[in-house]
Write a protein that holds these residues in place. Structure first.
Motif, PDB file in Angstrom:
ATOM      1  N   TYR A  23      -1.247   3.430   6.723  1.00  0.00           N
ATOM      2  CA  TYR A  23      -0.900   2.010   6.074  1.00  0.00           C
ATOM      3  C   TYR A  23      -1.077   0.818   7.185  1.00  0.00           C
ATOM      4  N   LEU A  80       0.800  -1.287  -0.162  1.00  0.00           N
ATOM      5  CA  LEU A  80       0.019   0.012   0.076  1.00  0.00           C
ATOM      6  C   LEU A  80       0.681   1.095  -0.203  1.00  0.00           C
ATOM      7  N   LYS A 118      -3.703   3.674  -5.961  1.00  0.00           N
ATOM      8  CA  LYS A 118      -4.305   2.793  -5.225  1.00  0.00           C
ATOM      9  C   LYS A 118      -5.803   2.249  -5.597  1.00  0.00           C
ATOM     10  N   TRP A 124       1.963   2.228  -3.577  1.00  0.00           N
ATOM     11  CA  TRP A 124       0.896   2.847  -4.403  1.00  0.00           C
ATOM     12  C   TRP A 124       0.735   4.148  -3.730  1.00  0.00           C
ATOM     13  N   GLY A 184      -8.552   4.062  -1.114  1.00  0.00           N
ATOM     14  CA  GLY A 184      -7.805   4.864  -1.819  1.00  0.00           C
ATOM     15  C   GLY A 184      -7.987   6.450  -1.042  1.00  0.00           C
ATOM     16  N   THR A 227      -3.502   8.198  -4.752  1.00  0.00           N
ATOM     17  CA  THR A 227      -4.961   7.671  -4.419  1.00  0.00           C
ATOM     18  C   THR A 227      -5.198   7.267  -5.897  1.00  0.00           C
TER      19      THR A 227
END
Length: 185
Positions: free
Chosen positions: A148, A115, A124, A118, A142, A121
């Motif tokens: 995280y 996560l 994700k 990425w 997102g 937004t």
């Protein structure tokens, strides 16, 4: 007791004894090569010391830092080599419960790492949709303001980044390594 054993080893066997590392006592109370010997139901088994467990967890923590470089394949190869070595060394002892907890923690830590990578937004959302989430759930993750580590435990992330998928991407399941270590002995 230690003095008489030391005298025997040094005079009769002509060996040098390191007095800092040497101890005399019951085998069930002393640690030897990071192992403790315990008696369970009349059978002697060994288990890793707490220091060995902490060292293993710290090594995994270092390998799964969120800001580390490298692709997922390289990271999973390093994790696999560390876990395989540790489990092959301590695999005969009582480690199933510890490994089960460690495996759950490690999977969550890897989800957190993914996560974090990425960053944006949009990235994700797109990646989560590719992994099988519906658009609303992907947007919920997102646009979330959670950090995280907290996001890595949500049901949406677990549906997208399943344990099976992590294993398909190259991560070896620790429980299988423990079972194979038990079968060898």
């Amino acid at each position: 007791m230690l003095l008489s054993v030391t005298r025997f080893i040094e005079k009769d066997l002509k060996l040098i004894v390191n007095k800092d590392k040497s101890e005399v006592g019951s085998p069930t109370r002393l640690k030897f090569l990071s192992c403790l010997i315990t008696t369970v139901n009349g059978v002697c088994r060994y288990r890793p010391t707490n220091a060995a467990k902490k060292k293993f967890i710290n090594k995994l923590r270092q390998l799964t830092k969120r800001n580390r470089s490298g692709d997922f394949q390289q990271i999973s190869n390093e994790i696999n080599s560390v876990t395989r070595g540790w489990i092959n060394y301590f695999g005969v002892g009582f480690i199933k419960k510890f490994i089960r907890r460690t495996e759950q923690w490690l999977n969550r830590r890897i989800r957190q790492l993914i996560l974090k990578r990425w960053k944006r937004t949009r990235t994700k959302i797109n990646r989560l949709i590719k992994l099988g989430l519906d658009k609303d759930s992907a947007k919920r993750i997102g646009f979330s303001r959670k950090k995280y580590w907290r996001l890595s435990k949500t049901p949406e992330v677990h549906r997208a980044l399943t344990t099976k998928r992590l294993h398909q991407w190259g991560l070896t399941p620790l429980s299988h390594l423990v079972e194979s270590a038990y079968l060898r002995y």
